[in-house]
Design an enzyme around this catalytic site. Structure first.
Site, short mmCIF file in Angstrom:
data_model
loop_
_atom_site.label_atom_id
_atom_site.label_comp_id
_atom_site.label_asym_id
_atom_site.label_seq_id
_atom_site.Cartn_x
_atom_site.Cartn_y
_atom_site.Cartn_z
N ASP A 94 -27.68 -9.91 -2.93
CA ASP A 94 -28.30 -8.77 -2.26
C ASP A 94 -27.23 -7.69 -2.02
O ASP A 94 -26.16 -7.98 -1.48
CB ASP A 94 -28.85 -9.27 -0.91
CG ASP A 94 -29.77 -8.29 -0.22
OD1 ASP A 94 -30.32 -7.41 -0.90
OD2 ASP A 94 -29.93 -8.42 1.02
N ASP A 116 -25.83 -2.15 -5.99
CA ASP A 116 -26.33 -1.05 -5.16
C ASP A 116 -25.37 0.14 -5.23
O ASP A 116 -24.41 0.22 -4.47
CB ASP A 116 -26.51 -1.53 -3.72
CG ASP A 116 -27.05 -0.44 -2.82
OD1 ASP A 116 -27.26 0.69 -3.31
OD2 ASP A 116 -27.27 -0.72 -1.62
N HIS A 226 -36.85 -2.76 -0.14
CA HIS A 226 -35.89 -3.28 0.85
C HIS A 226 -36.39 -2.90 2.25
O HIS A 226 -37.31 -2.10 2.40
CB HIS A 226 -34.51 -2.66 0.63
CG HIS A 226 -33.77 -3.30 -0.50
ND1 HIS A 226 -32.63 -4.05 -0.31
CD2 HIS A 226 -34.02 -3.30 -1.83
CE1 HIS A 226 -32.22 -4.49 -1.49
NE2 HIS A 226 -33.04 -4.05 -2.43
N GLY A 227 -35.74 -3.47 3.26
CA GLY A 227 -36.06 -3.07 4.63
C GLY A 227 -37.51 -3.30 4.99
O GLY A 227 -38.14 -2.47 5.64
N ILE A 270 -36.93 -9.49 2.99
CA ILE A 270 -37.12 -9.76 4.42
C ILE A 270 -35.93 -10.56 4.96
O ILE A 270 -35.67 -11.67 4.51
CB ILE A 270 -38.43 -10.55 4.64
CG1 ILE A 270 -39.63 -9.71 4.17
CG2 ILE A 270 -38.59 -10.94 6.11
CD1 ILE A 270 -40.91 -10.49 3.95
#
Ligand code: G3H
Ligand code: 13P
Ligand code: ZN
Length: 324
Positions: A94, A116, A226-227, A270
């Site tokens: 992640d 990312d 995401h989030g 999550i």
């Protein structure tokens, strides 16, 4: 070359994303850092017959030790098979922040990595992401890239405001990098304080208009959210009741996530919700049993509750239950 991840028993995301796209649901990506979280994720997903992405952040890798994590993931797959389940399990990095970290995870047996570069200038994001894709694909590892910045904390980058994904860039980004999935920014953010609400205000809707525009430009391409914790108010209240101080925490309403899961969104991340469940139950058990000092006595109930929350999310929010 045999992909290193085969030894762990995990799979890349391609097949599961294809099925999720066709079936109108999303695969859950749950973060884990310790034994109890991992047990809860596996048991919850086996019992709800859902594919699962075991998600490890850079911080989790430092916390738990990369070698230990590798064998924990291997053990988790074995445990699922011993439970008679054939659900696909992916081990995913992640928010990878460098080529070197992604490469190391591929070598350690991850079957999927995220690079990312969302905080970088566009061309630099493309350059870094493409480099990771070229390496990872040699080992059959799938790669998630990100375009647009989420408000809140993205690893060590703190963004004041969301910078929504520009639909005009997505085709170019996906075409030039070769990523297998794309994380987008449409109003979600990381952590427990996604929206600062004044009394009487409700959570603003996600930018489904941007999502639709992206889907139009990338038909059938897997999108990642995401989030996506809902910051379940039951656990916020429990934390506060038992000595914690989490005030004004608010997340993405479950109906909006269900709506997103029916679209090209194939992966929903999550972490915060799991953290909150564990914290709430540990606080409650310890406050109610001040003489207790056996970690199994408070981590056990926390794990049990987390299994139920995961089953609820798979069945009622992501729609991933009963697919395998
Ligand atoms: O998006 C971030 C994840 O929730 C991981 O958080 O870096 O604190 O492990 P972490
Ligand atoms: P939450 O903080 O909403 O759980 O998001 C987790 C996440 O996006 C991990 O990458
Ligand atoms: Zn994230």
């Amino acid at each position: 070359m045999k992909p290193p991840y085969q030894e762990i028993g995990v799979v890349n995301t391609r097949e599961a994303f294809k099925r999720a796209m066709e079936g109108g649901y999303a695969i859950p990506a749950y973060n884990f850092n310790n034994l109890e979280q991992l047990q809860a994720i596996i048991i919850g997903c086996v019992e709800s017959k859902s594919a699962v992405i075991l998600q490890v952040s850079k911080g989790a890798r430092e916390y738990a030790n990369q070698t230990l994590l590798r064998y924990m993931a291997m053990g988790a797959v074995k445990m699922a098979r011993e439970m008679g389940s054939n659900i696909p399990i992916t081990l995913h990095l992640d928010h990878g922040d460098s080529f070197e970290l992604c490469k190391s995870c591929v070598e350690f047996g991850f079957s999927s990595v995220m690079i990312d570069g969302s905080h970088l200038p566009y061309e630099e994001n493309i350059k870094l992401t493409k480099r990771v894709v070229e390496y990872a694909h040699q080992c059959d590892v799938s790669v998630e890239g990100e375009l647009g910045v989420l408000a809140g904390i993205e690893e060590h980058v703190v963004a004041e405001k969301s910078n929504y994904t520009d639909p005009g860039q997505v085709q170019d980004f996906v075409g030039r990098t070769g990523v297998d999935s794309l994380a987008i920014s449409i109003g979600t953010s990381h952590g427990a304080y996604k929206f600062k609400l004044k009394p009487g205000e409700t959570v603003p809707p996600l930018r489904f208009d941007i999502l639709k525009e992206i889907e139009k430009r990338l038909p059938g391409f897997p999108i990642v959210l995401h989030g996506a914790s809902s910051v379940l108010q039951k656990y916020v209240a429990m934390i506060n009741e038992y000595g914690g101080r989490i005030e004004g925490a608010a997340g993405v309403p479950e109906e909006q996530l269900r709506e997103a899961a029916k679209s090209a969104v194939c992966k929903i991340n999550i972490d915060t919700d799991g953290r909150m469940v564990v914290t709430a139950i540990v606080r409650k058990v310890l406050m109610e049993n001040p003489k207790e000092f056996d970690p199994r006595k408070y981590l056990g109930p926390a794990r049990k509750e987390l299994i139920e929350v995961i089953k609820h999310k798979n069945a009622d929010v992501l729609g991933s239950a009963n697919r395998y």
